[in-house]
Write a protein that holds these residues in place. Structure first.
Motif, mmCIF file in Angstrom:
data_model
loop_
_atom_site.group_PDB
_atom_site.id
_atom_site.type_symbol
_atom_site.label_atom_id
_atom_site.label_comp_id
_atom_site.label_asym_id
_atom_site.label_seq_id
_atom_site.Cartn_x
_atom_site.Cartn_y
_atom_site.Cartn_z
ATOM 1 N N HIS A 5 0.843 -1.211 0.000
ATOM 2 C CA HIS A 5 0.000 0.000 0.000
ATOM 3 C C HIS A 5 0.878 1.262 0.000
ATOM 4 O O HIS A 5 0.897 2.029 0.969
ATOM 5 N N GLN A 6 1.595 1.469 -1.078
ATOM 6 C CA GLN A 6 2.592 2.539 -1.111
ATOM 7 C C GLN A 6 2.000 3.930 -0.883
ATOM 8 O O GLN A 6 2.686 4.843 -0.417
ATOM 9 N N ALA A 7 0.714 4.067 -1.190
ATOM 10 C CA ALA A 7 0.072 5.393 -1.068
ATOM 11 C C ALA A 7 0.194 5.969 0.338
ATOM 12 O O ALA A 7 0.198 7.187 0.518
ATOM 13 N N VAL A 8 0.336 5.106 1.344
ATOM 14 C CA VAL A 8 0.411 5.594 2.727
ATOM 15 C C VAL A 8 1.612 6.535 2.921
ATOM 16 O O VAL A 8 1.592 7.422 3.761
ATOM 17 N N PHE A 9 2.651 6.345 2.091
ATOM 18 C CA PHE A 9 3.839 7.197 2.237
ATOM 19 C C PHE A 9 3.600 8.616 1.733
ATOM 20 O O PHE A 9 4.361 9.521 2.036
ATOM 21 N N ARG A 10 2.556 8.783 0.913
ATOM 22 C CA ARG A 10 2.279 10.120 0.358
ATOM 23 C C ARG A 10 1.003 10.747 0.905
ATOM 24 O O ARG A 10 0.836 11.952 0.855
ATOM 25 N N GLU A 11 0.095 9.899 1.414
ATOM 26 C CA GLU A 11 -1.195 10.406 1.924
ATOM 27 C C GLU A 11 -0.965 11.468 2.984
ATOM 28 O O GLU A 11 -0.161 11.271 3.897
ATOM 29 N N ASP A 12 -1.672 12.584 2.852
ATOM 30 C CA ASP A 12 -1.580 13.640 3.857
ATOM 31 C C ASP A 12 -0.104 14.013 4.088
ATOM 32 O O ASP A 12 0.339 14.215 5.216
ATOM 33 N N ASN A 13 0.659 14.046 2.978
ATOM 34 C CA ASN A 13 2.092 14.363 3.025
ATOM 35 C C ASN A 13 2.887 13.440 3.957
ATOM 36 O O ASN A 13 3.889 13.854 4.556
ATOM 37 N N GLY A 14 2.435 12.191 4.040
ATOM 38 C CA GLY A 14 3.168 11.223 4.854
ATOM 39 C C GLY A 14 3.068 11.478 6.346
ATOM 40 O O GLY A 14 3.878 10.992 7.133
ATOM 41 N N ARG A 15 2.038 12.240 6.746
ATOM 42 C CA ARG A 15 1.921 12.650 8.156
ATOM 43 C C ARG A 15 1.960 11.460 9.120
ATOM 44 O O ARG A 15 2.530 11.538 10.201
ATOM 45 N N ALA A 16 1.365 10.340 8.704
ATOM 46 C CA ALA A 16 1.312 9.162 9.588
ATOM 47 C C ALA A 16 2.700 8.601 9.885
ATOM 48 O O ALA A 16 2.894 7.877 10.853
ATOM 49 N N LEU A 17 3.674 8.948 9.034
ATOM 50 C CA LEU A 17 5.027 8.397 9.218
ATOM 51 C C LEU A 17 5.902 9.273 10.100
ATOM 52 O O LEU A 17 6.963 8.837 10.547
ATOM 53 N N LEU A 18 5.470 10.513 10.329
ATOM 54 C CA LEU A 18 6.344 11.446 11.043
ATOM 55 C C LEU A 18 6.722 10.943 12.436
ATOM 56 O O LEU A 18 7.796 11.277 12.935
ATOM 57 N N LYS A 19 5.856 10.158 13.038
ATOM 58 C CA LYS A 19 6.195 9.673 14.389
ATOM 59 C C LYS A 19 7.387 8.709 14.388
ATOM 60 O O LYS A 19 7.996 8.452 15.419
ATOM 61 N N TYR A 20 7.714 8.164 13.202
ATOM 62 C CA TYR A 20 8.876 7.273 13.094
ATOM 63 C C TYR A 20 10.146 8.040 12.715
ATOM 64 O O TYR A 20 11.225 7.470 12.637
ATOM 65 N N ASP A 21 9.990 9.325 12.459
ATOM 66 C CA ASP A 21 11.122 10.162 12.049
ATOM 67 C C ASP A 21 11.789 10.688 13.320
ATOM 68 O O ASP A 21 11.486 11.777 13.793
ATOM 69 N N LYS A 22 12.703 9.897 13.877
ATOM 70 C CA LYS A 22 13.205 10.187 15.222
ATOM 71 C C LYS A 22 14.633 10.705 15.272
ATOM 72 O O LYS A 22 15.095 11.132 16.322
ATOM 73 N N GLU A 53 14.087 22.763 13.492
ATOM 74 C CA GLU A 53 13.662 22.557 12.108
ATOM 75 C C GLU A 53 12.235 23.080 11.982
ATOM 76 O O GLU A 53 11.445 22.950 12.915
ATOM 77 N N GLU A 54 11.919 23.667 10.854
ATOM 78 C CA GLU A 54 10.532 24.073 10.613
ATOM 79 C C GLU A 54 9.675 22.799 10.475
ATOM 80 O O GLU A 54 10.201 21.718 10.192
ATOM 81 N N ASP A 55 8.354 22.924 10.661
ATOM 82 C CA ASP A 55 7.483 21.747 10.576
ATOM 83 C C ASP A 55 7.515 21.155 9.168
ATOM 84 O O ASP A 55 7.406 21.885 8.174
ATOM 85 N N ILE A 56 7.643 19.834 9.097
ATOM 86 C CA ILE A 56 7.643 19.147 7.799
ATOM 87 C C ILE A 56 6.198 18.961 7.335
ATOM 88 O O ILE A 56 5.391 18.351 8.040
ATOM 89 N N MET A 57 5.889 19.503 6.157
ATOM 90 C CA MET A 57 4.531 19.389 5.593
ATOM 91 C C MET A 57 4.596 18.789 4.188
ATOM 92 O O MET A 57 3.733 19.062 3.359
ATOM 93 N N PHE A 58 5.645 18.017 3.906
ATOM 94 C CA PHE A 58 5.800 17.427 2.569
ATOM 95 C C PHE A 58 6.130 15.946 2.727
ATOM 96 O O PHE A 58 6.643 15.527 3.761
ATOM 97 N N PRO A 59 5.835 15.145 1.690
ATOM 98 C CA PRO A 59 6.082 13.706 1.792
ATOM 99 C C PRO A 59 7.583 13.415 1.855
ATOM 100 O O PRO A 59 8.397 14.288 1.512
ATOM 101 N N PRO A 60 7.967 12.209 2.288
ATOM 102 C CA PRO A 60 9.392 11.854 2.318
ATOM 103 C C PRO A 60 10.093 12.205 1.003
ATOM 104 O O PRO A 60 9.525 12.029 -0.077
ATOM 105 N N GLN A 107 5.969 8.584 -7.548
ATOM 106 C CA GLN A 107 6.020 7.211 -7.035
ATOM 107 C C GLN A 107 7.381 6.933 -6.409
ATOM 108 O O GLN A 107 8.403 7.417 -6.887
ATOM 109 N N TYR A 108 7.388 6.154 -5.340
ATOM 110 C CA TYR A 108 8.653 5.774 -4.705
ATOM 111 C C TYR A 108 9.188 4.493 -5.328
ATOM 112 O O TYR A 108 8.419 3.638 -5.760
#
Length: 395
Positions: A285-302, A313-320, A333-334
């Protein structure tokens, strides 16, 4: 009197531009010029990594053409001063970093100086300066390749950093171009949290920060932008993606070494949800990496969180920003080579963030985003920060 200088910082891993010479470059430049025209900066800093691409011995000549094309373009004609530094001396293995930094000064910006590390003083920038080749004797730039012991398996790498220092209307700044170590194997990356690669990046970045903050020069506010190769916490992410999956580990015949890990959906006819190999990260389900600018993944960006004591850093509002497909027809596409991550970043000291002017009227005065989000820009999308720098006409 407080004045404001419009600044545009851009970081771009440009390896793809030289590995696919000619295919991506003109569109890539068009997107960069479009960004410059949108934000109308008076000062531009472009930090490039991986100049010359993987086959740099073959393509370094194309890299020189690229810098020349950019500098002499019609779009840049109102920038009457520039400083260009390209480390293209690949034969000197001990010091080669494949970094390139370009700085452009608009004709409306009158009061700008650059530091000379040799005479330890600032001098007015009055013309166009180009330094390609060995930068060892160039006194307005400081360049260092990381010591060998930073590299996990001690193999030779091109990673390092390059620094210049500026005074814009009496406000001093350090601008540092940096390229940190990548994840060599997805299997090792998802073995532990934080991964061994993450630990190596942490060491290298601490080293850079201590080098630019040491007593050799007066400490200045700094912007650190480049390819940090920061990755998501792969172990936690994979656990979350595969909670309802069966896991199958395939080992190499001869040894006990894991060759691939396959996650199959339990309730969906065992459809393969995720397949991980050394250089494969294929998620259904690759779309999850781009949905809502990848917001769901930000919690793993540690990885950057470990530096909150010294870095903002300014707030990230763009996909990986990586790894995008290098195919023209698939610009959003990734590739299934790595887990998408925010590798390309613009970080700053707390003192530098205090110099960013924020308007009270709600107007978006600070923009942190990617260049060419819907166009093929290679495997990395360049990342930019546009803002007004608080400067003073008089001290």
């Amino acid at each position: 009197m407080e004045t404001f200088t419009d600044v545009l910082l851009v970081t771009a891993n440009v390896g793809s531009l030289f590995d696919n010479v000619g295919e991506i470059q003109s569109e890539w430049l068009k997107q960069l010029y479009k960004t410059i025209q949108s934000y109308k900066p008076q000062f531009i800093a472009l930090h490039f990594q991986e100049v010359g691409g993987k086959d740099y011995m073959l393509n370094m000549g194309h890299a020189e053409d690229f810098f020349w094309t950019l500098e002499s373009s019609e779009e840049m004609k109102d920038f009457d001063r520039s400083c260009i530094y390209v480390d293209n001396q690949f034969k000197v293995e001990d010091t080669f970093t494949a970094l390139g930094s370009m700085y452009f000064i608009h004709k409306t910006l009158k009061n700008i100086q650059q530091y000379d590390f040799h005479v330890k003083n600032f001098k007015a920038v009055l013309e166009k300066n180009r330094y390609m080749g060995s930068l060892d004797r160039v006194t307005t730039v400081e360049k260092e390749k990381f010591p060998k012991n930073f590299w996990p398996d001690f193999k030779w790498s091109r990673k390092g950093f390059m620094r210049t220092r500026w005074i814009i209307h009496n406000q001093g700044l350090d601008l540092v171009n940096v390229h940190l170590f990548h994840d060599a194997s997805n299997l090792i990356a998802c073995n532990s949290s934080p991964s061994i690669y993450s630990a190596n990046r942490n060491n290298a970045l601490r080293y850079v920060i201590s080098r630019i903050s040491d007593s050799r020069q007066t400490v200045l506010p700094f912007f650190l932008f480049g390819d940090f190769n920061f990755r998501l916490d792969t172990l936690s992410l994979v656990q979350d993606l595969s909670t309802a999956a069966d896991v199958q580990t395939v080992k190499k015949d001869s040894s006990n070494e894991v060759q691939r890990i396959i996650y199959e959906e339990k309730d969906n006819d065992h459809q393969v949800l995720l397949r991980i190999e050394e250089k494969l990260f294929a998620y259904l389900h690759q779309a999850v990496f781009r949905e809502d600018n990848g917001r769901a993944l930000l919690k793993y960006d540690k990885e950057v969180a470990a530096f909150h004591d010294v870095i903002r850093e300014e707030d990230i509002m763009f996909p990986p920003s990586y790894p995008y497909s290098e195919e023209h027809a698939k610009p959003t596409q990734y590739m299934n080579t790595r887990c998408p991550a925010w590798c390309d970043r613009i970080l700053m000291s707390h003192t530098a963030q205090d110099l960013i002017h924020r308007r009270d009227n709600g107007e978006k005065s600070v923009v942190y985003n990617t260049v060419g989000p819907n166009v093929c820009m290679g495997d990395h999308k360049p990342v930019f920060l546009s803002f007004s720098l608080k400067t003073n006409d008089h001290i």
